[in-house]
Design an enzyme around this catalytic site. Structure first.
Site, PDB file in Angstrom:
ATOM      1  N   GLY A   1       3.514   3.026  -8.854  1.00 13.31           N
ATOM      2  CA  GLY A   1       4.514   2.687  -9.854  1.00 13.31           C
ATOM      3  C   GLY A   1       3.891   2.138 -11.116  1.00 13.31           C
TER       4      GLY A   1
ATOM      5  N   LYS B   1      -0.826   2.383   1.250  1.00 17.94           N
ATOM      6  CA  LYS B   1       0.186   2.428   0.195  1.00 17.94           C
ATOM      7  C   LYS B   1       1.053   3.664   0.368  1.00 17.94           C
ATOM      8  CE  LYS B   1       0.903   2.142  -4.794  1.00 17.94           C
ATOM      9  NZ  LYS B   1       2.006   1.167  -4.616  1.00 17.94           N
TER      10      LYS B   1
ATOM     11  N   GLY C   1      10.885  -8.317   4.155  1.00 13.58           N
ATOM     12  CA  GLY C   1       9.561  -7.798   4.476  1.00 13.58           C
ATOM     13  C   GLY C   1       8.609  -8.940   4.775  1.00 13.58           C
TER      14      GLY C   1
ATOM     15  N   HIS D   1      -5.824   2.533  -4.665  1.00 12.06           N
ATOM     16  CA  HIS D   1      -5.135   1.587  -3.801  1.00 12.06           C
ATOM     17  C   HIS D   1      -5.598   1.749  -2.358  1.00 12.06           C
ATOM     18  CE1 HIS D   1      -2.444   1.268  -7.275  1.00 12.06           C
ATOM     19  NE2 HIS D   1      -1.999   0.144  -6.751  1.00 12.06           N
TER      20      HIS D   1
ATOM     21  N   GLY E   1       5.120  -8.418   6.520  1.00 11.06           N
ATOM     22  CA  GLY E   1       4.113  -7.582   5.869  1.00 11.06           C
ATOM     23  C   GLY E   1       3.079  -8.427   5.150  1.00 11.06           C
TER      24      GLY E   1
ATOM     25  N   ALA F   1       9.581  -4.956 -10.833  1.00 14.03           N
ATOM     26  CA  ALA F   1       8.308  -4.853 -11.540  1.00 14.03           C
ATOM     27  C   ALA F   1       7.361  -3.936 -10.788  1.00 14.03           C
ATOM     28  CB  ALA F   1       7.667  -6.227 -11.722  1.00 14.03           C
ATOM     29  N   PRO F   2       6.761  -2.967 -11.480  1.00 14.62           N
ATOM     30  CA  PRO F   2       5.758  -2.117 -10.835  1.00 14.62           C
ATOM     31  C   PRO F   2       4.534  -2.899 -10.394  1.00 14.62           C
ATOM     32  CG  PRO F   2       6.509  -1.158 -12.911  1.00 14.62           C
ATOM     33  CD  PRO F   2       7.017  -2.566 -12.863  1.00 14.62           C
TER      34      PRO F   2
ATOM     35  N   GLY G   1       9.521  -6.036  -5.662  1.00 15.18           N
ATOM     36  CA  GLY G   1       8.176  -5.549  -5.937  1.00 15.18           C
ATOM     37  C   GLY G   1       7.885  -4.240  -5.236  1.00 15.18           C
ATOM     38  N   THR G   2       8.848  -3.741  -4.473  1.00 14.62           N
ATOM     39  CA  THR G   2       8.697  -2.456  -3.792  1.00 14.62           C
ATOM     40  C   THR G   2       8.667  -1.345  -4.829  1.00 14.62           C
ATOM     41  OG1 THR G   2       9.922  -3.328  -1.910  1.00 14.62           O
ATOM     42  CG2 THR G   2       9.705  -0.939  -2.058  1.00 14.62           C
TER      43      THR G   2
END
Length: 261
Positions: free
Chosen positions: A160, A154, A9, A150, A12, A120-121, A94-95
Site C-alpha cells: 500500500g 505480507k 488482530g 517486505h 499478530g 494509513a498505508p 493499518g491493514t
C-alpha cells in the site's frame, strides 16, 4: 481524560506491538483485544493483561473503547468497521490492500455514525517523509521506478505504501512519467501504478523497505526508507489514535495529513 484503545488482530505481530505501545503511553488506556484465533478470557500479552475475544461485538461491549486499532486482514476490515461504527467507536486502520470501494464505505461510515476513521498505508514517520520527498522530486525528474521489499508473510503486493507513493508522485506532475518507448511487455519490468513501475520483493529477514529511484541525464536520485523493526510504526500509530479520537465525522487517509504536509 485518557483515550481507551482496543486492538483488532491482537495476537499478530503488529497487534502485539500496538498493545505494548498503548500500554506504555501515559495518556492512553489499553482496554482489550480481539483476534479470530483468540479464546475468550483475560490474557497477558507482552506483560499486559487484557480482555481478549474472538468476537468483536463482545470485545467492544465489555471494554467500551474510544478507538480500535486494526492490523488484521483486508478481508476483515469491512465487517470490523461496520461493527465498530454501530458501537460509536472510531478506527485507526493499518491493514493494507483495501479496495477503493472499501475506502469509500469507510468514509460513508464516518458521516453516518459520526465517528473518526484514519487509514494509513504506512505509520513510520520516516516513510511518510520519504513519500513526501518523492512527491517533491517528481516535479523535476521525468523518470522514476519504485522497489519495495517486505517480509515473506505480507499478504499484498505491491505494498500500500508503494501504490500511495506512486499516486502522490503522479499527482505532483502535469504530464505522465517517461518510459522506454520500445519496451516489450516484460513482467520483470514491474507492474505500473500511476505510470510508475513497482517491483515487489518478499523475503524472510525483511520488515518494510522502499526505495524510489529517479533518473535524468547523467544522474540518478535515490530516496530510501527502511523499517528494521515494527517498533518504527508505533509513534505514528499513537499519533493517529490521539488525533482520530478528537475528529469525529472525519475520514483521513495518510499520516501525512496529520504531519502538515
Amino acid at each position: 481524560m485518557s483515550v481507551k484503545v482496543a486492538v483488532q488482530g491482537a495476537l499478530g505481530q503488529m497487534g502485539q506491538q500496538v498493545i505494548k505501545a498503548v500500554a506504555e503511553a501515559k495518556d492512553l488506556e489499553l482496554s482489550g483485544g480481539c483476534d479470530a484465533k483468540a479464546t475468550e478470557g483475560f490474557l497477558s500479552i507482552n506483560g499486559n493483561t487484557i480482555f481478549l475475544s474472538s468476537n468483536l461485538e463482545t470485545c467492544l461491549d465489555k471494554t467500551k473503547p474510544d478507538v480500535i486499532v486494526d492490523f488484521s486482514l483486508a478481508s476483515a476490515v469491512p465487517q470490523t468497521a461496520e461493527t465498530a461504527a454501530r458501537a460509536g467507536v472510531s478506527l485507526v486502520i493499518g491493514t493494507t490492500g483495501l479496495s477503493p470501494q472499501v475506502l469509500a464505505r469507510l468514509e460513508e461510515l464516518t458521516h453516518e455514525y459520526n465517528i473518526g476513521i484514519m487509514v494509513a498505508p504506512n505509520f513510520a514517520l520516516g516513510a511518510v517523509v520519504m513519500m513526501e520527498l518523492a512527491r517533491t522530486a517528481s516535479k523535476y525528474l521525468d523518470w522514476a521506478e519504485i522497489i519495495e521489499l517486505h517480509h515473506e508473510k505480507k499478504a499484498d503486493a505491491p505494498s500500500g505504501t508503494a501504490i500511495a507513493t506512486a499516486r502522490m508522485m503522479q499527482a505532483a506532475r502535469d504530464v505522465p512519467f517517461e518510459s522506454p518507448k520500445d519496451e516489450a511487455d516484460y513482467k520483470s519490468r514491474g507492474e505500473e501504478f500511476y505510470g510508475v513501475p513497482i517491483h515487489s520483493i518478499r523475503l524472510p529477514g525483511l520488515v518494510a523497505h522502499q526505495e524510489v529511484i529517479f533518473g535524468a541525464l547523467g544522474q540518478t536520485l535515490s530516496i530510501r526508507h527502511d523499517s528494521i523493526s515494527r517498533e518504527s510504526f508505533m509513534p505514528g500509530v499513537l499519533l493517529a489514535v490521539r488525533e482520530i479520537a478528537k475528529r469525529r465525522g472525519q475520514f483521513i487517509f495518510g499520516l501525512n495529513k496529520l504531519l502538515g504536509f
